[in-house]
Scaffold this motif. Structure first.
Motif, mmCIF file in Angstrom:
data_model
loop_
_atom_site.group_PDB
_atom_site.id
_atom_site.type_symbol
_atom_site.label_atom_id
_atom_site.label_comp_id
_atom_site.label_asym_id
_atom_site.label_seq_id
_atom_site.Cartn_x
_atom_site.Cartn_y
_atom_site.Cartn_z
ATOM 1 N N SER A 109 0.814 -1.220 0.000
ATOM 2 C CA SER A 109 0.000 0.000 0.000
ATOM 3 C C SER A 109 0.842 1.262 0.000
ATOM 4 N N ALA A 110 1.986 1.254 0.678
ATOM 5 C CA ALA A 110 2.825 2.455 0.712
ATOM 6 C C ALA A 110 3.412 2.739 -0.670
ATOM 7 N N LEU A 111 3.838 1.701 -1.366
ATOM 8 C CA LEU A 111 4.365 1.885 -2.725
ATOM 9 C C LEU A 111 3.282 2.427 -3.639
ATOM 10 N N ARG A 112 2.092 1.888 -3.549
ATOM 11 C CA ARG A 112 0.984 2.388 -4.377
ATOM 12 C C ARG A 112 0.707 3.866 -4.095
ATOM 13 N N ARG A 113 0.707 4.213 -2.816
ATOM 14 C CA ARG A 113 0.346 5.572 -2.413
ATOM 15 C C ARG A 113 1.416 6.591 -2.813
ATOM 16 N N GLU A 114 2.675 6.231 -2.637
ATOM 17 C CA GLU A 114 3.752 7.204 -2.837
ATOM 18 C C GLU A 114 4.308 7.204 -4.254
ATOM 19 N N CYS A 115 4.062 6.146 -5.003
ATOM 20 C CA CYS A 115 4.541 6.068 -6.392
ATOM 21 C C CYS A 115 3.391 5.640 -7.293
ATOM 22 N N PRO A 116 2.399 6.506 -7.505
ATOM 23 C CA PRO A 116 1.259 6.136 -8.348
ATOM 24 C C PRO A 116 1.693 5.832 -9.773
ATOM 25 N N LEU A 128 11.107 8.791 -0.119
ATOM 26 C CA LEU A 128 10.105 7.779 0.191
ATOM 27 C C LEU A 128 10.112 7.450 1.676
ATOM 28 N N SER A 129 8.962 7.055 2.164
ATOM 29 C CA SER A 129 8.869 6.631 3.551
ATOM 30 C C SER A 129 9.559 5.288 3.748
ATOM 31 N N ASP A 130 9.828 4.963 5.001
ATOM 32 C CA ASP A 130 10.422 3.660 5.305
ATOM 33 C C ASP A 130 9.506 2.532 4.844
ATOM 34 N N GLU A 131 8.208 2.761 4.936
ATOM 35 C CA GLU A 131 7.252 1.729 4.522
ATOM 36 C C GLU A 131 7.322 1.485 3.017
ATOM 37 N N ALA A 132 7.450 2.551 2.227
ATOM 38 C CA ALA A 132 7.554 2.394 0.781
ATOM 39 C C ALA A 132 8.861 1.710 0.397
ATOM 40 N N VAL A 133 9.944 2.068 1.068
ATOM 41 C CA VAL A 133 11.233 1.414 0.808
ATOM 42 C C VAL A 133 11.142 -0.070 1.140
ATOM 43 N N ALA A 134 10.461 -0.397 2.229
ATOM 44 C CA ALA A 134 10.278 -1.808 2.596
ATOM 45 C C ALA A 134 9.469 -2.545 1.526
ATOM 46 N N ASP A 135 8.442 -1.885 0.983
ATOM 47 C CA ASP A 135 7.668 -2.492 -0.103
ATOM 48 C C ASP A 135 8.547 -2.768 -1.312
ATOM 49 N N ILE A 136 9.371 -1.801 -1.684
ATOM 50 C CA ILE A 136 10.256 -1.981 -2.833
ATOM 51 C C ILE A 136 11.209 -3.143 -2.597
ATOM 52 N N ASN A 137 11.795 -3.199 -1.414
ATOM 53 C CA ASN A 137 12.731 -4.288 -1.113
ATOM 54 C C ASN A 137 12.036 -5.639 -1.125
ATOM 55 N N ARG A 138 10.795 -5.671 -0.667
ATOM 56 C CA ARG A 138 10.043 -6.927 -0.694
ATOM 57 C C ARG A 138 9.781 -7.364 -2.123
ATOM 58 N N VAL A 139 9.394 -6.445 -2.995
ATOM 59 C CA VAL A 139 9.189 -6.779 -4.404
ATOM 60 C C VAL A 139 10.466 -7.343 -5.006
ATOM 61 N N LEU A 140 11.586 -6.685 -4.767
ATOM 62 C CA LEU A 140 12.854 -7.138 -5.333
ATOM 63 C C LEU A 140 13.252 -8.509 -4.799
ATOM 64 N N THR A 141 12.972 -8.755 -3.532
ATOM 65 C CA THR A 141 13.254 -10.068 -2.956
ATOM 66 C C THR A 141 12.409 -11.153 -3.618
ATOM 67 N N LEU A 142 11.125 -10.874 -3.807
ATOM 68 C CA LEU A 142 10.250 -11.842 -4.470
ATOM 69 C C LEU A 142 10.717 -12.118 -5.892
#
Length: 223
Positions: A109-116, A128-142
């Motif tokens: 949700s943070a990635l969606r909100r901050e990077c439409p 970016l917020s820490d939450e958005a950075v965490a989302d990005i890192n999770r995507v890259l890990t997957l």
């Protein structure tokens, strides 16, 4: 006859996923783009055509059958044609692909909100917020895990083009739009996704749209 109702191709990530799903079926379909948030949007989404989804897009009609929600459209098209068009054949790979698609469907949700999504822009990396950075890192890990475990048969997450690539294709465009730094393997994967003919067709069509939604042009949103 299939009829797919979409939001703006420049901005609507869920519409992109639904469109890619129907396109992968190989079936002929009519598409109707309904501009999001314009003067007639509220009135249009209250019509009978939108009623099953409570005014949300994408929405797929197949004669009297109606399907809404991108993941449901993927599954309907798989049932309608062949599941081989959408999911890996190997059981373990299919389980992982479905898990990744479901996580994309419900999370980040943070990635969606901050990077439409906006496939017509490319801007410097924002703060970016820490939450958005965490989302990005999770995507890259997957992405890294899918490629390492099941990606040897081709350039996409599970080798061949599949539903999970359709679900993450709008994320690829977000990373490009917002100049998100990614490692080399992800940069190559993104390039392969953008070169896929269906993705390229969607992005090309978006360039010709006359509509502009200011909230997705210069700031944060949720498209």
């Amino acid at each position: 006859m299939l009829k797919l109702i979409l939001g703006n191709k420049a901005y609507s990530s869920w519409s992109m996923r639904g469109w890619l799903a129907v396109k992968a079926s190989g079936l002929d379909f009519e598409e109707l783009v309904v501009p999001l948030y314009n003067d007639t949007w509220d009135e249009r989404r209250e019509g009978d055509e939108f009623a099953p989804s409570s005014g949300k897009v994408p929405l797929l009609w197949h004669d009297e059958t109606v399907v809404w929600d991108s993941l449901a459209i993927i599954e309907y098209c798989a049932d309608l044609t062949s599941r081989e068009h959408y999911w890996p054949e190997d059981l373990a790979a299919r389980a992982m692909a479905r898990s990744m698609a479901a996580e994309m469907h419900s999370g980040f949700s943070a990635l969606r909100r901050e990077c439409p999504m906006n496939v017509r822009r490319n801007v410097p990396t924002p703060d970016l917020s820490d939450e958005a950075v965490a989302d990005i890192n999770r995507v890259l890990t997957l992405w890294a895990q899918a490629r390492a475990r099941h990606g040897s048969g081709g350039p996409f997450l599970f080798g061949g083009w599949s539903a999970v690539d359709m679900m993450y294709a709008p994320v690829v465009t977000r990373f490009l739009t917002w100049s998100i730094p990614v490692p080399p393997f992800a940069r190559q994967y993104m390039s392969d996704v953008l070169r896929h003919p269906h993705v390229a067709q969607w992005i090309d069509a978006a360039q010709d749209e006359p509509w502009v939604i200011e909230q997705f042009e210069g700031g944060k949103g949720t498209a």
